[in-house]
Scaffold this active site. Sequence first.
Site, mmCIF file in Angstrom:
data_model
loop_
_atom_site.group_PDB
_atom_site.id
_atom_site.type_symbol
_atom_site.label_atom_id
_atom_site.label_comp_id
_atom_site.label_asym_id
_atom_site.label_seq_id
_atom_site.Cartn_x
_atom_site.Cartn_y
_atom_site.Cartn_z
ATOM 1 N N GLN A 248 5.709 -4.718 -0.701
ATOM 2 C CA GLN A 248 5.229 -4.753 0.682
ATOM 3 C C GLN A 248 5.480 -6.093 1.348
ATOM 4 O O GLN A 248 4.555 -6.797 1.751
ATOM 5 C CB GLN A 248 3.747 -4.348 0.740
ATOM 6 C CG GLN A 248 3.551 -2.936 0.206
ATOM 7 C CD GLN A 248 2.134 -2.407 0.356
ATOM 8 O OE1 GLN A 248 1.667 -1.676 -0.499
ATOM 9 N NE2 GLN A 248 1.453 -2.750 1.425
ATOM 10 N N HIS B 264 1.719 4.197 3.638
ATOM 11 C CA HIS B 264 0.284 4.153 3.318
ATOM 12 C C HIS B 264 -0.624 4.721 4.408
ATOM 13 O O HIS B 264 -1.599 4.079 4.830
ATOM 14 C CB HIS B 264 -0.136 2.718 2.962
ATOM 15 C CG HIS B 264 0.335 2.288 1.601
ATOM 16 N ND1 HIS B 264 -0.018 2.953 0.452
ATOM 17 C CD2 HIS B 264 1.159 1.285 1.212
ATOM 18 C CE1 HIS B 264 0.559 2.388 -0.591
ATOM 19 N NE2 HIS B 264 1.290 1.366 -0.159
ATOM 20 N N ASP C 145 5.642 5.384 -1.335
ATOM 21 C CA ASP C 145 4.224 5.116 -1.061
ATOM 22 C C ASP C 145 3.865 5.538 0.361
ATOM 23 O O ASP C 145 3.461 4.723 1.186
ATOM 24 C CB ASP C 145 3.863 3.637 -1.299
ATOM 25 C CG ASP C 145 3.315 3.406 -2.702
ATOM 26 O OD1 ASP C 145 3.380 4.339 -3.531
ATOM 27 O OD2 ASP C 145 2.822 2.294 -2.973
ATOM 28 N N ARG D 67 -17.833 -7.507 -8.819
ATOM 29 C CA ARG D 67 -17.141 -7.630 -10.107
ATOM 30 C C ARG D 67 -17.783 -8.693 -11.005
ATOM 31 O O ARG D 67 -17.262 -9.003 -12.077
ATOM 32 C CB ARG D 67 -15.665 -7.976 -9.881
ATOM 33 C CG ARG D 67 -14.909 -6.833 -9.224
ATOM 34 C CD ARG D 67 -13.441 -7.124 -9.060
ATOM 35 N NE ARG D 67 -12.796 -5.989 -8.406
ATOM 36 C CZ ARG D 67 -11.529 -5.613 -8.615
ATOM 37 N NH1 ARG D 67 -10.772 -6.291 -9.459
ATOM 38 N NH2 ARG D 67 -11.032 -4.580 -7.988
ATOM 39 N N ASN E 290 4.304 4.901 -6.557
ATOM 40 C CA ASN E 290 3.170 5.102 -7.461
ATOM 41 C C ASN E 290 2.009 5.801 -6.755
ATOM 42 O O ASN E 290 1.293 6.605 -7.365
ATOM 43 C CB ASN E 290 2.703 3.774 -8.061
ATOM 44 C CG ASN E 290 2.359 2.725 -7.028
ATOM 45 O OD1 ASN E 290 3.240 2.282 -6.283
ATOM 46 N ND2 ASN E 290 1.110 2.329 -6.949
ATOM 47 N N HIS E 291 1.826 5.538 -5.453
ATOM 48 C CA HIS E 291 0.686 6.157 -4.765
ATOM 49 C C HIS E 291 0.914 7.633 -4.439
ATOM 50 O O HIS E 291 -0.021 8.308 -3.996
ATOM 51 C CB HIS E 291 0.325 5.375 -3.506
ATOM 52 C CG HIS E 291 -0.477 4.147 -3.811
ATOM 53 N ND1 HIS E 291 -1.799 4.198 -4.198
ATOM 54 C CD2 HIS E 291 -0.145 2.838 -3.834
ATOM 55 C CE1 HIS E 291 -2.243 2.976 -4.417
ATOM 56 N NE2 HIS E 291 -1.259 2.132 -4.211
ATOM 57 N N HIS F 225 7.070 -1.225 -2.426
ATOM 58 C CA HIS F 225 6.060 -1.554 -3.431
ATOM 59 C C HIS F 225 5.509 -2.975 -3.320
ATOM 60 O O HIS F 225 4.300 -3.144 -3.380
ATOM 61 C CB HIS F 225 6.598 -1.300 -4.840
ATOM 62 C CG HIS F 225 5.556 -1.384 -5.923
ATOM 63 N ND1 HIS F 225 4.370 -0.698 -5.880
ATOM 64 C CD2 HIS F 225 5.530 -2.072 -7.094
ATOM 65 C CE1 HIS F 225 3.655 -0.968 -6.972
ATOM 66 N NE2 HIS F 225 4.331 -1.805 -7.712
HETATM 67 ZN ZN ZN Z 1 3.448 0.826 -4.540
#
Ligand code: ZN
Length: 558
Positions: A263, A52, A93, A387, A125-126, A261
């Site tokens: 983490q 990341h 990622d 939100r 996914n990232h 994922h």
């Molecule tokens: Zn991920």
Amino acid sequence: MTDRLSLKAAISAALLASLAGCSATTETTEIVPGWQPDTTYNVTILHTNDNHGRFWHNRHGEYGMAARKTLIDKLRAEAEADGAAVLLLSGGDINTGVPESDLQDAEPDFKGMTMIGYDAMALGNHEFDNSLDVLEKQMNWADFPMLSANIYDKATGERKYQAYEIFEKNGLRIAVMGLTTEDTAKIGNPEFIGELEFRDPKEEAKKLIAELEKTENPDIIIAATHMGHYEDGQRGINAPGDVALARYLNEGSLDMIVGGHSQEPVCMEGPNVASKTFKPGDECKPDNQNGTYIVQAHEWGKYVGKADFEFRNGELNLVSYDLIPVNLKKKIKVNGEKKRVFIQNEIPKDKGIYDFLKPYQEKGQDQLNVKIAETNDKLEGDRNVVRFQQTNLGRMIAAAHKERAKADFSVMNSGGVRDSIEAGDVTYKDVLTVQPFGNMLTYTDMSGSEVLDYLNVVATKPVDSGAYAQFYGISMVVDGDSVSDVKVGGEALDPNKTYRFTVPSYNAAGGDGYPKITDHPGNVNTGFVDAEVLKDFLEKNTPIDVNKYAPNGEMVYK
Ligand SMILES: [Zn+2]
């Protein structure tokens, strides 16, 4: 323990039988294993995951690729001196999380991984946060394969990316396959992944293992995955993870999963029970499910995982496992004051990679730390506020979009607002912290009656969700699942008039459950990245008076 022996013997017998029917050949050499019977082979797997954007150490001097390289060089040299076959794998990622990296499309991260000597990684996914051509570029920066067996091209029905790689080490054939969470389809930007299909990684793994056994004759099979480790398979709303994968496969058919994922450090207290008390420097016992070892090294390069195996007569046994902290610190009190100290001896930074990465860090910082504006009060983007209600920051972002697209009004999902901006000086870094995703600004021309249908869906999204929308340039009453008394620019919505409004590309493509409008004839993707639009707006309107963007009863919720 995993047992490949009986399977191996069966395959060898089958191959010999089939070859016996042929008149040839030199091919028989292919079925003779590269390993000697009754001989022990050492195999060491080093691993990290969920980088990341952390190519650089943090402000406390923790982790970072320069120290990571020193550690990995040492571990590799030690293992090789022992005659071990060594592989360095990543659970994926690499992208997204640090502006200095994001701003440079993670170029320092992928080039850094190449310098450290990664052998392969799973696509996370990232890796799909950017458009697919950015991923292509990253694959060129990396001199190692980025693997995924379960991502298919919808148009061709073929696998989109390399599924596996075979490594020959000390006479052993080690197959490494990649697998990517199905959730990518849900959490990725629909605009970028629309042409891709994320198939069930469990089924794809089973298929691929059978295929590999037939065609590649591997001695060891490892999956680098980006699926998450969920204790005892309790995955909640997440797609199935590593535990589900191991349980689904034939027992022992997969030797090891190098994951990512979720983490977390995957350290077990007992069967199906994860340790709740693990801290850096502690012993770590990896998970084992159905004959498959499962490991994960938390995140950000905080640890390097090291698994030492012995391979003998077709069997692979784990001898030791360690999660080695990379310059992690703990807080202690010295004379009543809190201090951060290294948990273990400091790992020196490798000079070569440090000098290589430094210009990237400096370039990123230069671009990020420059003051671009100032604000007379806090711009509110805290998750537990934005939100739930209209806020000055949510509305200001929408105002910036409205201005850039010359629109009549703007819709901004609150999930795209990731932080507040404090009173005082504002930097590009602050802006990227608020908007890290790189979504693009789209606008759409629609008739008033179409707009009303759209608002009936979008304005009625529940609070406490990222779908809850911030608005600018429009007012309305929201009652249950419909809206009324809609005014644009202070005038009642005319069903026959054409209006232009903006929405982030993520939502235009259907993200957050918004109506998909990318195929609407009036939809245009401007190609402007959201953070850049906000940065530009702040620069042009500084000093910012937050009162100008404070909500003033435009949205009435009944
Ligand atoms: Zn991920």
